[in-house]
Design a protein around this motif. Structure first.
Motif, short mmCIF file in Angstrom:
data_model
loop_
_atom_site.label_atom_id
_atom_site.label_comp_id
_atom_site.label_asym_id
_atom_site.label_seq_id
_atom_site.Cartn_x
_atom_site.Cartn_y
_atom_site.Cartn_z
N GLU A 131 0.85 -1.18 0.00
CA GLU A 131 0.00 0.00 0.00
C GLU A 131 0.89 1.24 0.00
O GLU A 131 1.83 1.33 0.79
CB GLU A 131 -0.85 -0.05 1.27
N LEU A 143 1.55 5.07 0.74
CA LEU A 143 1.04 6.14 1.60
C LEU A 143 1.32 7.50 0.97
O LEU A 143 2.35 7.68 0.31
CB LEU A 143 1.72 6.09 2.97
N SER A 144 0.43 8.43 1.22
CA SER A 144 0.68 9.81 0.79
C SER A 144 1.65 10.43 1.79
O SER A 144 1.91 9.88 2.87
CB SER A 144 -0.63 10.60 0.76
N GLN A 177 1.15 13.03 3.58
CA GLN A 177 0.36 13.34 4.77
C GLN A 177 0.21 12.13 5.68
O GLN A 177 0.37 12.23 6.89
CB GLN A 177 -1.03 13.84 4.35
N GLU A 178 -0.09 10.98 5.09
CA GLU A 178 -0.28 9.77 5.88
C GLU A 178 1.04 9.32 6.52
O GLU A 178 1.06 8.84 7.65
CB GLU A 178 -0.82 8.64 5.01
N ALA A 179 2.14 9.48 5.80
CA ALA A 179 3.44 9.05 6.32
C ALA A 179 3.89 9.93 7.48
O ALA A 179 4.57 9.45 8.39
CB ALA A 179 4.49 9.10 5.21
N GLN A 189 1.98 11.30 9.75
CA GLN A 189 1.09 11.18 10.92
C GLN A 189 1.59 10.17 11.90
O GLN A 189 2.22 9.26 11.75
CB GLN A 189 -0.32 10.79 10.49
#
Length: 53
Positions: free
Chosen positions: A44, A46-47, A49-51, A53
């Motif tokens: 998957e 990750l963007s 932003q997701e990384a 967080q």
């Protein structure tokens, strides 16, 4: 790796030795990807932003 995969790898190795020793003309074990397990799941991405967080 499954036992079938290990068996195929062994057979491919034995056949490669037979080719090297000129006992057979070519290795009959030519299935692409045989002996390699399929991934259990797809990765998957990750963007940013997701990384973060």
């Amino acid at each position: 790796m499954t036992s079938n995969g290990r068996c195929y790898d062994l057979l491919k190795s034995v056949m490669a030795d037979a080719v090297e020793e000129e006992l057979i003309d070519r290795n009959p074990c030519r299935l692409r990807g045989a002996g390699k397990p399929a991934p259990r799941r797809k990765g998957e991405v990750l963007s940013v932003q997701e990384a973060l967080q």
